[in-house]
Design a protein around this motif. Structure first.
Motif: not given
Length: 126
Positions: A65-74
């Motif tokens: 979830x942290x990686x997806x948030x950093x990638x702005x996927x969430x």
């Protein structure tokens, strides 16, 4: 994905890898991802697939979830409000410690004009 998102993701992965004392080659070996791909990710030249991010996250102990948030996927509407997140994330803390964290956040949110309201305790946790 915008370049700024690639850069945030690259910084998170690179910083965490270095903090773990790991080289790019070691990360590549442990993840099974090509070394050239690791380099391109860390230099913000490449947007990895979700599966690749999950594999990197597992090795570096970064929540997906942290990686997806950093990638702005969430999207914002996919993220929990802060109080329920805290109750879930820190469920092993004593109740008074969780409440202290929630109260501290509420004070900071109020100071900066952020609406920290969210579901009541227990409304959204599983």
């Amino acid at each position: 994905m915008q370049q700024s998102d690639l850069t945030k993701l690259a910084d998170l992965i690179s910083r965490t890898r270095r903090a773990a004392g790991m080289t790019r080659a070691e990360l590549a070996r442990q993840t099974g991802v090509a070394g050239s791909t690791i380099t391109r990710i860390e230099e913000a030249q490449f947007c990895p697939r979700a599966e690749t991010l999950a594999t990197i996250g597992k090795v570096l102990d970064i929540p997906v979830s942290d990686l997806f948030a950093a990638a702005d996927w969430l999207q914002d509407n996919e993220l929990p409000s802060f109080a329920p997140y805290l109750r879930t994330k820190y469920r092993d803390l004593p109740a008074d410690a969780r409440q202290e964290i929630e109260d501290t956040f509420a004070g900071i949110a109020k100071k900066y004009g952020y609406d920290a309201s969210g579901p009541a305790p227990g409304d959204d946790e599983t």
